[in-house]
Design a protein around this motif. Structure first.
Motif, PDB file in Angstrom:
ATOM      1  N   THR A 121       0.969  -1.283   0.023  1.00 20.40           N
ATOM      2  CA  THR A 121       0.037  -0.120   0.121  1.00 20.40           C
ATOM      3  C   THR A 121       0.714   1.237   0.152  1.00 20.40           C
ATOM      4  N   PRO A 122       0.418   2.093  -0.782  1.00 25.70           N
ATOM      5  CA  PRO A 122       1.228   3.400  -0.942  1.00 25.70           C
ATOM      6  C   PRO A 122       1.214   4.442   0.407  1.00 25.70           C
ATOM      7  N   ILE A 123       2.084   4.908   0.790  1.00 23.80           N
ATOM      8  CA  ILE A 123       2.042   5.793   2.242  1.00 23.80           C
ATOM      9  C   ILE A 123       1.645   7.060   1.973  1.00 23.80           C
ATOM     10  N   ARG A 124       0.429   7.577   2.455  1.00 20.63           N
ATOM     11  CA  ARG A 124       0.248   9.153   2.372  1.00 20.63           C
ATOM     12  C   ARG A 124       1.015   9.953   3.301  1.00 20.63           C
ATOM     13  N   ASP A 125       1.086  11.053   3.062  1.00 25.48           N
ATOM     14  CA  ASP A 125       1.752  12.030   3.604  1.00 25.48           C
ATOM     15  C   ASP A 125       1.223  12.190   5.119  1.00 25.48           C
ATOM     16  N   VAL A 126      -0.047  12.053   5.334  1.00 23.95           N
ATOM     17  CA  VAL A 126      -0.634  12.215   6.714  1.00 23.95           C
ATOM     18  C   VAL A 126      -0.200  11.060   7.469  1.00 23.95           C
ATOM     19  N   GLN A 127       0.222   9.943   7.083  1.00 21.85           N
ATOM     20  CA  GLN A 127       0.524   8.857   7.736  1.00 21.85           C
ATOM     21  C   GLN A 127       1.847   8.789   8.455  1.00 21.85           C
ATOM     22  N   ILE A 128       2.980   9.708   7.708  1.00 22.88           N
ATOM     23  CA  ILE A 128       4.267   9.979   8.186  1.00 22.88           C
ATOM     24  C   ILE A 128       4.335  10.679   9.555  1.00 22.88           C
ATOM     25  N   HIS A 129       5.221   9.832  10.400  1.00 27.56           N
ATOM     26  CA  HIS A 129       5.613  10.532  11.675  1.00 27.56           C
ATOM     27  C   HIS A 129       7.046  11.490  11.648  1.00 27.56           C
ATOM     28  N   GLY A 130       7.983  10.779  10.782  1.00 28.22           N
ATOM     29  CA  GLY A 130       9.064  11.524  10.645  1.00 28.22           C
ATOM     30  C   GLY A 130      10.162  10.517   9.863  1.00 28.22           C
ATOM     31  N   THR A 131      11.459  10.885   9.690  1.00 26.48           N
ATOM     32  CA  THR A 131      12.368  10.140   9.155  1.00 26.48           C
ATOM     33  C   THR A 131      13.582   9.951  10.137  1.00 26.48           C
ATOM     34  N   VAL A 132      14.366   8.788   9.774  1.00 22.65           N
ATOM     35  CA  VAL A 132      15.087   8.257  10.980  1.00 22.65           C
ATOM     36  C   VAL A 132      16.513   9.288  10.791  1.00 22.65           C
ATOM     37  N   TRP A 133      16.701   9.926  11.979  1.00 24.67           N
ATOM     38  CA  TRP A 133      17.683  10.714  12.275  1.00 24.67           C
ATOM     39  C   TRP A 133      18.982  10.131  12.387  1.00 24.67           C
ATOM     40  N   TYR A 134      19.022   9.218  13.515  1.00 26.22           N
ATOM     41  CA  TYR A 134      20.249   8.357  13.995  1.00 26.22           C
ATOM     42  C   TYR A 134      19.821   7.138  14.759  1.00 26.22           C
ATOM     43  N   ARG A 135      20.762   6.106  14.803  1.00 26.59           N
ATOM     44  CA  ARG A 135      20.342   4.761  15.650  1.00 26.59           C
ATOM     45  C   ARG A 135      21.478   4.596  16.285  1.00 26.59           C
ATOM     46  N   ILE A 136      20.938   3.901  17.667  1.00 27.02           N
ATOM     47  CA  ILE A 136      22.157   3.341  18.669  1.00 27.02           C
ATOM     48  C   ILE A 136      21.682   2.114  18.577  1.00 27.02           C
ATOM     49  N   PRO A 137      22.859   1.206  18.225  1.00 28.16           N
ATOM     50  CA  PRO A 137      22.617  -0.274  18.441  1.00 28.16           C
ATOM     51  C   PRO A 137      22.414  -0.748  19.723  1.00 28.16           C
ATOM     52  N   LEU A 138      21.517  -1.702  19.704  1.00 26.14           N
ATOM     53  CA  LEU A 138      21.024  -2.695  20.864  1.00 26.14           C
ATOM     54  C   LEU A 138      20.235  -1.826  21.926  1.00 26.14           C
ATOM     55  N   LEU A 139      20.191  -0.469  21.900  1.00 24.62           N
ATOM     56  CA  LEU A 139      19.794   0.575  23.027  1.00 24.62           C
ATOM     57  C   LEU A 139      18.091   0.177  23.035  1.00 24.62           C
ATOM     58  N   GLY A 140      17.537  -0.294  22.061  1.00 19.78           N
ATOM     59  CA  GLY A 140      16.230  -0.441  21.972  1.00 19.78           C
ATOM     60  C   GLY A 140      15.354  -1.105  22.970  1.00 19.78           C
ATOM     61  N   TRP A 141      16.078  -2.175  23.166  1.00 17.96           N
ATOM     62  CA  TRP A 141      15.397  -3.119  24.287  1.00 17.96           C
ATOM     63  C   TRP A 141      15.456  -2.400  25.909  1.00 17.96           C
ATOM     64  N   VAL A 142      16.641  -1.395  26.054  1.00 21.08           N
ATOM     65  CA  VAL A 142      16.557  -0.718  27.178  1.00 21.08           C
ATOM     66  C   VAL A 142      15.377   0.423  27.321  1.00 21.08           C
ATOM     67  N   ASN A 143      15.340   1.005  26.076  1.00 17.65           N
ATOM     68  CA  ASN A 143      14.372   2.047  25.855  1.00 17.65           C
ATOM     69  C   ASN A 143      12.954   1.520  26.125  1.00 17.65           C
ATOM     70  N   ASP A 144      12.684   0.368  25.713  1.00 16.77           N
ATOM     71  CA  ASP A 144      11.375  -0.265  25.798  1.00 16.77           C
ATOM     72  C   ASP A 144      10.917  -0.590  27.353  1.00 16.77           C
ATOM     73  N   TRP A 145      12.096  -0.953  27.982  1.00 13.91           N
ATOM     74  CA  TRP A 145      11.989  -1.120  29.316  1.00 13.91           C
ATOM     75  C   TRP A 145      11.775   0.028  30.156  1.00 13.91           C
TER      76      TRP A 145
END
Length: 195
Positions: A121-145
């Motif tokens: 499905t094509p993505i409409r502009d109203v669905q967009i929250h943003g673009t990826v700025w940067y990433r930090i490996p493996l820190l997502g699990w800590v962030n979720d906690w």
């Protein structure tokens, strides 16, 4: 013998102070990258949950997205979008095609880097929250906690512990310097008396 023990204590103290300072700086830097920087830029940290963006983003990585005008998003950028209105599910995929309508709206065809076919499905502009700025490996699990109530409790507690630890380091450093000066003065008096 006492001189060797004093030197050993000084070396151990210097190593300990260096390690503790390094850890404190690391904790503050990570907190800034995960909380302060995204908040200042109007962005948000998200955890990668699937392998659809491998090798760019692995499950457990933390990606920080920031808002961007959809008309300025280009092919090749990675966007985060809401799948269906009213639902919390977000997907982060790469833009492989962009279309503009006469009314000024834009839509995108996306695809995960690890996927063989584009998203259906094509993505409409109203669905967009943003673009990826940067990433930090493996820190997502800590962030979720550390979400919601946990974050409200843990962040001030960690900040308080770090502050107390810093004060303890300052006090112990002042005390250690005082001892060293006292030993130096005693050593000087003893040498002076013996001469």
């Amino acid at each position: 013998m006492e001189q060797n023990q004093t030197k050993l204590r000084s070396v151990v103290s210097a190593i300990w102070n260096g390690l503790s300072t390094g850890i404190s700086i690391l904790v503050v830097a990570v907190a800034a990258l995960v909380i302060a920087v995204p908040a200042a830029a109007g962005g948000m940290p998200l955890t990668v949950l699937s392998g659809s963006m491998r090798p760019s983003y692995e499950p457990g990585d933390l990606v920080v997205i920031r808002p961007k005008d959809p008309r300025e998003i280009g092919v090749g950028e990675v966007i985060t979008y809401q799948v269906r209105s009213g639902e919390s599910e977000l997907i982060t995929h790469r833009v492989i095609e962009k279309s503009s309508a006469t009314d000024g709206s834009v839509s995108f065809i996306t695809q995960g880097d690890a996927n063989d076919v584009p998203d259906a499905t094509p993505i409409r502009d109203v669905q967009i929250h943003g673009t990826v700025w940067y990433r930090i490996p493996l820190l997502g699990w800590v962030n979720d906690w550390f979400t919601g109530d946990t974050r409200r409790i843990v962040v001030p507690a960690v900040a308080g512990i770090l502050l107390l630890y810093a004060l303890w380091n300052v006090v112990s450093g002042v005390r250690e310097r005082g001892r060293e000066r006292g030993v130096a003065k005693q050593g000087g008096q003893v040498q002076h008396t013996a001469a």
